[in-house]
Motif scaffolding. Structure first.
Motif, PDB file in Angstrom:
ATOM      1  N   PRO A 261      33.651  69.112  97.625  1.00  0.00           N
ATOM      2  CA  PRO A 261      33.942  67.873  98.378  1.00  0.00           C
ATOM      3  C   PRO A 261      33.455  66.624  97.636  1.00  0.00           C
ATOM      4  CG  PRO A 261      32.035  68.969  99.321  1.00  0.00           C
ATOM      5  CD  PRO A 261      32.521  69.860  98.221  1.00  0.00           C
ATOM      6  N   VAL A 263      34.582  63.255  97.761  1.00  0.00           N
ATOM      7  CA  VAL A 263      34.399  62.021  98.543  1.00  0.00           C
ATOM      8  C   VAL A 263      33.156  62.092  99.431  1.00  0.00           C
ATOM      9  CG1 VAL A 263      35.412  60.500 100.284  1.00  0.00           C
ATOM     10  CG2 VAL A 263      36.835  61.388  98.434  1.00  0.00           C
ATOM     11  N   PRO A 264      32.930  63.198 100.157  1.00  0.00           N
ATOM     12  CA  PRO A 264      31.669  63.294 100.905  1.00  0.00           C
ATOM     13  C   PRO A 264      30.437  63.196 100.006  1.00  0.00           C
ATOM     14  CG  PRO A 264      33.227  64.915 101.720  1.00  0.00           C
ATOM     15  CD  PRO A 264      33.839  64.315 100.489  1.00  0.00           C
ATOM     16  N   ARG A 267      29.754  59.600  99.391  1.00  0.00           N
ATOM     17  CA  ARG A 267      29.119  58.981 100.553  1.00  0.00           C
ATOM     18  C   ARG A 267      27.630  59.321 100.589  1.00  0.00           C
ATOM     19  NH1 ARG A 267      33.468  61.276 103.791  1.00  0.00           N
ATOM     20  NH2 ARG A 267      35.220  59.843 103.929  1.00  0.00           N
ATOM     21  N   ALA A 268      27.312  60.553 100.245  1.00  0.00           N
ATOM     22  CA  ALA A 268      25.925  61.005 100.331  1.00  0.00           C
ATOM     23  C   ALA A 268      25.030  60.368  99.282  1.00  0.00           C
ATOM     24  CB  ALA A 268      25.863  62.530 100.209  1.00  0.00           C
ATOM     25  N   PHE A 296      22.588  67.872 100.538  1.00  0.00           N
ATOM     26  CA  PHE A 296      24.045  67.936 100.645  1.00  0.00           C
ATOM     27  C   PHE A 296      24.540  69.375 100.563  1.00  0.00           C
ATOM     28  CE2 PHE A 296      28.373  67.372  98.801  1.00  0.00           C
ATOM     29  CZ  PHE A 296      28.925  66.646  99.849  1.00  0.00           C
ATOM     30  N   HIS A 419      28.256  73.291 101.575  1.00  0.00           N
ATOM     31  CA  HIS A 419      28.359  71.898 102.004  1.00  0.00           C
ATOM     32  C   HIS A 419      27.780  71.725 103.389  1.00  0.00           C
ATOM     33  CE1 HIS A 419      31.042  68.341 103.404  1.00  0.00           C
ATOM     34  NE2 HIS A 419      29.880  67.917 102.967  1.00  0.00           N
ATOM     35  N   ALA A 421      27.707  69.332 106.229  1.00  0.00           N
ATOM     36  CA  ALA A 421      28.419  68.163 106.744  1.00  0.00           C
ATOM     37  C   ALA A 421      27.460  67.256 107.484  1.00  0.00           C
ATOM     38  CB  ALA A 421      29.559  68.600 107.666  1.00  0.00           C
ATOM     39  N   LYS A 422      27.884  66.002 107.632  1.00  0.00           N
ATOM     40  CA  LYS A 422      27.042  65.023 108.325  1.00  0.00           C
ATOM     41  C   LYS A 422      26.763  65.454 109.752  1.00  0.00           C
ATOM     42  CE  LYS A 422      26.581  60.059 108.907  1.00  0.00           C
ATOM     43  NZ  LYS A 422      27.161  58.753 108.607  1.00  0.00           N
ATOM     44  N   SER A 424      26.672  68.807 111.678  1.00  0.00           N
ATOM     45  CA  SER A 424      26.733  70.242 111.462  1.00  0.00           C
ATOM     46  C   SER A 424      27.170  70.958 112.724  1.00  0.00           C
ATOM     47  CB  SER A 424      25.355  70.761 111.033  1.00  0.00           C
ATOM     48  OG  SER A 424      24.954  70.111 109.857  1.00  0.00           O
ATOM     49  N   GLU A 436      21.126  67.735 109.396  1.00  0.00           N
ATOM     50  CA  GLU A 436      22.076  66.638 109.462  1.00  0.00           C
ATOM     51  C   GLU A 436      21.644  65.505 108.554  1.00  0.00           C
ATOM     52  OE1 GLU A 436      22.618  65.389 113.415  1.00  0.00           O
ATOM     53  OE2 GLU A 436      23.394  67.292 114.127  1.00  0.00           O
ATOM     54  N   GLU A 440      22.852  56.241 107.429  1.00  0.00           N
ATOM     55  CA  GLU A 440      23.149  55.965 106.038  1.00  0.00           C
ATOM     56  C   GLU A 440      22.001  56.447 105.172  1.00  0.00           C
ATOM     57  OE1 GLU A 440      25.845  54.768 104.556  1.00  0.00           O
ATOM     58  OE2 GLU A 440      26.815  54.831 106.485  1.00  0.00           O
TER      59      GLU A 440
END
Length: 452
Positions: A261, A263-264, A267-268, A296, A419, A421-422, A424, A436, A440
């Protein structure tokens, strides 16, 4: 008694409310404010801005002070906790092969696109005093570079910050610890504690980032000015456009191929990329990046090994810059670039851009060496030094992005990437829920290690 508890709870709530009300803004916001303040200082008070270099240099020294004490124990612990020496060899082979393919592809595309676009043909660079290039090495002895990977004295190599030599010794020590069984446990525990202490030190240092950004931007604005930047605007614009193409085309394609992933991930680690961009230092974000990738989903054992290796062998931004600079200067000075010459430059850059992170003024050394092969004048390289601070920001951010993606790819190939995720989903019975990534992420969010 029953009345005391509600009163205490109300009081605690008021204290917490005041704390939130007067809390500092996120680090990313602080850095943006520092960016504006630094630029204004450099323009309005250039003499003062020029003197602020010492503040920025002090910040970089604080970071560098922790790099060796962090990287060495992290690598030792990572290797010691791997299953076998065979696992180490397999992971190193995958990483180096990946680095070679990606950087060579970037270099080849950069050279040939720059060649056919004719970048630099309309540039009127004039000339500079050759004395400006004095003291910068022009040759790289490949045999000597190879031997420097094997340290004669590991303490001397650590003192000089020779990352490849430290990596080499740390891998050997980690492999040795895997062979002595339970006797290794106290040693591994000590190294683990040292790494934790270094993470804590870097947490404190990172809080000084806004002050350092003010100093960096004020000094660059005051010292270099923008006249020459405007004169070489085409080079700067083309380089930034090339960086953008790699970020939004090449890296996503790699991510699709390896099913990670991308793009994620951006962001991270986005705030860390911005921090590397502003400070022009990949070292500043090394420790937070390892921790952020761990949260991540990249296993700490993989990122602790792959990222330091990538800092030497996977400089995507530096590779692109050197390829573009060679063609730009050749066109600007009327040096004929035949296909054989272009292929020669490709071969020289492909060899010299690997493993030179410990060489002083590494990018300039590579440019001098490659330039000498195809007949570029040394004074042209000195001219590019004046805009180096502008291109170095994007160059550094691309290096960090490329190494983050590489760590994710190698971890996925080793079955060491899950992965997180933001938000879970509920974990299956008997398994802990993935942590989680609330809110930001910030550059100081590097606490709470969780070795897998």
């Amino acid at each position: 008694m029953s009345n005391v508890q509600p009163a205490a709870a109300a009081n605690a709530g008021r204290v917490e409310h005041r704390r939130r009300k007067f809390s500092m803004p996120p680090l990313g916001v602080q850095v943006l404010i520092a960016l504006v303040v630094g630029a204004l200082l450099g323009l309005v008070a250039p003499a003062f801005g020029d003197q602020l270099k010492i503040v920025g240099d002090a910040f970089i020294r604080l970071i560098k002070m922790t790099i060796v004490p962090l990287i060495f124990p992290l690598i030792v612990v990572s290797i010691a906790r791997l299953e076998s020496a065979k696992t180490v060899g397999r992971m190193a082979t995958k990483a180096i092969l990946y680095f070679e393919i990606v950087t060579t592809a970037i270099l080849a595309v950069t050279l040939f696109v720059a060649f056919y676009s004719g970048i630099g043909k309309d540039a009127n660079l004039g000339s500079v005093d050759p004395a400006e290039t004095a003291g910068i090495g022009r040759d790289i002895d490949l045999k000597e570079l190879f031997l420097h990977i094997i340290p004669e004295n590991v303490f001397a190599s650590a003192g000089e910050g020779q990352l490849l030599a430290i990596l080499f010794f740390a891998v050997f020590l980690g492999m040795a610890l895997t062979k002595i069984g339970d006797k290794a446990k106290p040693v591994v525990a000590v190294f683990d504690a040292v790494a934790d202490a270094m993470f804590q030190m870097i947490t404190w240092i990172i809080k000084l980032t806004p002050l350092a950004v003010v100093a960096f931007v004020a000094y660059n604005t005051a010292h270099y000015g923008w006249d020459l930047v405007l004169k070489l605007a085409v080079f700067v614009v083309v380089f930034y456009a090339a960086v953008l193409v790699v970020l939004v085309v090449l890296f996503p394609v790699i991510a699709i191929i390896f099913r990670v992933p991308y793009v994620p991930m951006l962001r991270a680690v986005g705030d860390l990329l911005f921090l590397a961009f502003v400070t022009r230092s990949a070292e500043v974000v090394l420790a937070p990046l390892i921790e952020r990738l761990d949260k991540f989903g990249v296993d700490r054992k993989v990122s602790s090994f792959t990222l330091p290796l990538g800092y030497s062998f996977n400089a995507d931004g530096a590779t692109m810059y050197e390829g573009l600079a060679v063609v730009f200067l050749a066109h600007a000075y009327g040096v004929e670039l035949t296909i054989p010459r272009l292929l020669t430059a490709l071969l020289v850059l492909m060899l010299l851009t690997k493993g030179i992170a410990g060489v002083p003024s590494a990018s300039i050394v590579v440019l001098f060496s490659a330039g000498a092969v195809i007949g570029l004048p040394a004074e042209g390289i000195a001219i590019l030094l004046a805009i180096d601070f502008v291109v170095d920001m994007a160059r550094t951010a691309l290096n960090v992005t490329g190494n983050s993606l590489a760590a994710m790819v190698i971890a996925k190939s080793e079955g060491q990437f899950v992965h997180r995720a933001k938000t879970s989903p509920a974990a299956p019975a008997g398994e802990p829920a993935a942590p989680e990534l609330a809110g930001e992420p910030t550059a100081v969010d590097i606490g709470g290690r969780s070795d897998a």
